[in-house]
Design an enzyme around this catalytic site. Sequence first.
Site, short mmCIF file in Angstrom:
data_model
loop_
_atom_site.label_atom_id
_atom_site.label_comp_id
_atom_site.label_asym_id
_atom_site.label_seq_id
_atom_site.Cartn_x
_atom_site.Cartn_y
_atom_site.Cartn_z
N ASN A 1 0.85 -1.20 0.00
CA ASN A 1 0.00 0.00 0.00
C ASN A 1 0.88 1.24 0.00
O ASN A 1 1.96 1.25 0.59
CB ASN A 1 -0.86 0.00 1.27
CG ASN A 1 -1.73 1.24 1.39
OD1 ASN A 1 -2.38 1.65 0.42
ND2 ASN A 1 -1.75 1.85 2.56
N HIS B 1 0.93 5.10 1.37
CA HIS B 1 0.25 5.90 2.39
C HIS B 1 0.91 7.29 2.42
O HIS B 1 2.14 7.40 2.42
CB HIS B 1 0.38 5.22 3.75
CG HIS B 1 -0.30 5.98 4.84
ND1 HIS B 1 -1.67 6.03 4.97
CD2 HIS B 1 0.21 6.76 5.82
CE1 HIS B 1 -1.98 6.82 5.99
NE2 HIS B 1 -0.87 7.26 6.52
N SER C 1 4.94 6.72 2.23
CA SER C 1 5.57 5.43 2.52
C SER C 1 4.86 4.35 1.73
O SER C 1 3.64 4.42 1.54
CB SER C 1 5.41 5.07 4.01
OG SER C 1 5.78 6.14 4.85
N ASP D 1 -2.18 0.46 8.42
CA ASP D 1 -0.95 1.20 8.12
C ASP D 1 0.23 0.80 9.03
O ASP D 1 1.09 1.63 9.34
CB ASP D 1 -1.19 2.72 8.23
CG ASP D 1 -2.26 3.21 7.26
OD1 ASP D 1 -2.39 2.60 6.18
OD2 ASP D 1 -2.97 4.18 7.59
C1 GAR Z 1 -2.83 9.09 -2.52
O1 GAR Z 1 -2.35 10.27 -1.95
C2 GAR Z 1 -2.58 7.92 -1.59
O2 GAR Z 1 -1.39 7.99 -0.88
C3 GAR Z 1 -3.77 8.04 -0.66
O3 GAR Z 1 -4.85 8.39 -1.48
C4 GAR Z 1 -4.37 9.12 -2.60
C5 GAR Z 1 -4.86 8.45 -3.85
O4 GAR Z 1 -4.57 9.21 -4.98
N1 GAR Z 1 -3.99 6.82 0.06
C6 GAR Z 1 -4.41 6.76 1.31
O5 GAR Z 1 -4.69 7.74 1.97
C7 GAR Z 1 -4.55 5.36 1.86
N2 GAR Z 1 -4.65 5.39 3.28
P1 GAR Z 1 -4.61 8.56 -6.41
O6 GAR Z 1 -5.97 7.88 -6.55
O7 GAR Z 1 -4.47 9.71 -7.36
O8 GAR Z 1 -3.47 7.58 -6.51
#
Ligand code: GAR
Length: 201
Positions: free
Chosen positions: A110, A112, A139, A148
């Site tokens: 994942n 994060h 990360s 997480d």
């Molecule tokens: C990203 O910033 C990712 O790190 C976060 O959601 C966004 C997705 O953007 N993920 C989390 O918060 C998971 N806990 P994307 O759809 O443009 O890749």
Amino acid sequence: MLLRKRVAILISGRGSNMSALIEAARAPDYPAEIVGIISNRAAAEGLEIARRESLPVAVHSLKNYPDEIATDRAISQTLESWGVDMVCLAGFMRILSAQFTQRWQDRLINIHPSLLPKFKGVDTHRRAIDAGEKKHGCSVHFVVPELDAGPVIARSSVPVLPGDTPETLADRVLLAEHRLYPRALKKALQRLPESAQQPAA
Ligand code: GAR
């Protein structure tokens, strides 16, 4: 000849990290090929990008199954039918069941938006600013049942600048995410236990 591992990506929204992985996998020497995209939301913008790339897509939404376990079982069945070696969560905003994370142990990673172990959970950019952090970032980690909390594969940091809002900071972190995820996936694949590999479907 390079034997490319079969990777699926799970998304919920715009899919910019998914796009970064698809882009990286275009390089002939990248050790992964993206074999399919799964979303828990039929309206996820990233699904359109995946379709344009002619990638197989599947939607498994909680509302189409009796419960979370049944939903996760359906996700696993799709992944198995694609012969997946590794699963990347990329903005997949649903907590997966312990059954699922154990089923895909060592093969589920994942991204994060924080420097773990700091700021697990949501709203990480606002919390980093409120805490007066000078550095923030992202990360990539192996997924375990606890949120997480799995072993970190790689991190990337960015400065928190005076006057940053959660949005400006999120934009800076997102650029770092797009560079980090392909690198971290490559690293995770190097650690893939032989016994955990799926026969190609
Ligand atoms: C990203 O910033 C990712 O790190 C976060 O959601 C966004 C997705 O953007 N993920 C989390 O918060 C998971 N806990 P994307 O759809 O443009 O890749």
